[in-house]
Design an enzyme around this catalytic site. Structure first.
Site, PDB file in Angstrom:
ATOM      1  N   GLU A   1       7.117 -61.346  -5.340  1.00  0.00           N
ATOM      2  CA  GLU A   1       6.683 -60.819  -4.049  1.00  0.00           C
ATOM      3  C   GLU A   1       5.997 -59.464  -4.177  1.00  0.00           C
ATOM      4  O   GLU A   1       5.038 -59.171  -3.452  1.00  0.00           O
ATOM      5  CB  GLU A   1       7.894 -60.703  -3.114  1.00  0.00           C
ATOM      6  N   ASP A   2       6.472 -58.643  -5.103  1.00  0.00           N
ATOM      7  CA  ASP A   2       5.963 -57.273  -5.218  1.00  0.00           C
ATOM      8  C   ASP A   2       4.780 -57.128  -6.163  1.00  0.00           C
ATOM      9  O   ASP A   2       3.882 -56.318  -5.914  1.00  0.00           O
ATOM     10  CB  ASP A   2       7.074 -56.337  -5.710  1.00  0.00           C
ATOM     11  N   THR A   3       4.791 -57.855  -7.288  1.00  0.00           N
ATOM     12  CA  THR A   3       3.881 -57.471  -8.379  1.00  0.00           C
ATOM     13  C   THR A   3       3.081 -58.612  -9.009  1.00  0.00           C
ATOM     14  O   THR A   3       2.304 -58.361  -9.920  1.00  0.00           O
ATOM     15  CB  THR A   3       4.682 -56.787  -9.506  1.00  0.00           C
ATOM     16  N   ARG A   4       3.241 -59.827  -8.543  1.00  0.00           N
ATOM     17  CA  ARG A   4       2.600 -60.960  -9.222  1.00  0.00           C
ATOM     18  C   ARG A   4       1.087 -60.807  -9.356  1.00  0.00           C
ATOM     19  O   ARG A   4       0.522 -61.007 -10.434  1.00  0.00           O
ATOM     20  CB  ARG A   4       2.907 -62.261  -8.473  1.00  0.00           C
TER      21      ARG A   4
ATOM     22  N   GLY B   1       6.317 -68.287 -18.923  1.00  0.00           N
ATOM     23  CA  GLY B   1       6.623 -69.626 -18.413  1.00  0.00           C
ATOM     24  C   GLY B   1       7.261 -69.579 -17.044  1.00  0.00           C
ATOM     25  O   GLY B   1       7.408 -68.532 -16.438  1.00  0.00           O
TER      26      GLY B   1
ATOM     27  N   GLU C   1      18.434 -62.892 -14.557  1.00  0.00           N
ATOM     28  CA  GLU C   1      17.697 -62.508 -15.765  1.00  0.00           C
ATOM     29  C   GLU C   1      18.196 -61.168 -16.291  1.00  0.00           C
ATOM     30  O   GLU C   1      18.408 -60.994 -17.490  1.00  0.00           O
ATOM     31  CB  GLU C   1      16.196 -62.387 -15.462  1.00  0.00           C
TER      32      GLU C   1
END
Length: 229
Positions: free
Chosen positions: A18-21, A42, A76
């Site tokens: 949402e922030d940085t893609r 991936g 993660e």
């Protein structure tokens, strides 16, 4: 993970879609590609994703406003910190639009997101956030150009991937948990390394301003991204 272990990737990047893609993370992956740094990109989840974290030499965690709204990102992070403890994996936190103290104490958006988390995971998420924020990392300070900041991250990663040690006196901005949020600390690199960073920044700036941002977002559509729960 020690001795003759062959890493599949140089770096695993944990970031929030949402922030940085389409902005910061996309530019960071493009910069890794130009430097021939093998970055995992991936889209697997579950056991396969956790395996890729284990087979990466370095983990970069891009903390942003909505990072903690993604349960996948937080899972993660827990795995990354586990790999640091068990395998001595290098972990580099990057603070993008949030301060180290916000992450360390889970204030603001981070606090609200954790309130909605499952009871069996919230404690481990909090510990992982605090431990990661206490590591030396890189913080994008107000008014600093993003291209320059990205090139600094890439140079730090490249030197660690190549096993080069940082030795003599040239300051670069890096956040140290022992310093206050308003203070700068440093990593030490050689004068030749400082020149290489300067040249890389100049090249990035030239590409960014003359080629345009679209050409720099390399394969971000296929990049692994943290889904927002």
């Amino acid at each position: 993970m020690a001795g003759s272990f062959e890493y599949e990737y140089d770096v695993f990047v944990s970031f929030c879609k949402e922030d940085t893609r389409t902005s910061f993370a996309g530019h960071l992956f493009a910069a890794f590609d130009r430097k021939k740094i093998r970055a995992y990109r991936g889209e697997e989840a579950g056991p396969e994703l956790l395996k890729e974290i284990e087979t990466s030499k370095i983990a970069v965690v891009v903390f942003s406003k909505n990072y903690a709204t993604s349960h996948l990102c937080l899972d993660e992070l827990v795995k990354i910190m586990e790999c640091k403890r068990l395998f001595n994996q290098r972990v580099i936190p990057v603070f993008y639009d949030v301060s180290p103290s916000e992450v360390r104490t889970q204030k603001g958006n981070l606090s609200e997101a954790l309130l909605n988390g499952p009871d069996d995971k919230v404690n481990s998420w909090k510990v992982a956030l605090t431990d990661a924020a206490n590591l030396a990392g890189l913080h994008l300070k107000p008014h600093r150009p993003e291209p320059e900041f990205i090139e600094e991250i890439v140079e730090v990663i490249w030197k660690r991937v190549k096993g080069e040690s940082s030795t003599v006196q040239s300051r670069r901005q890096i956040d140290n948990p022992s310093a206050g949020d308003g203070e700068d600390s440093s990593i030490i690199i050689s004068q030749n390394d400082a020149l290489s960073v300067q040249n890389a920044i100049a090249e990035w700036s030239r590409l960014f301003f003359f080629c345009g941002p679209v050409s720099l977002i390399y394969d971000h559509a296929n990049a692994r991204e943290c889904s927002v729960s």
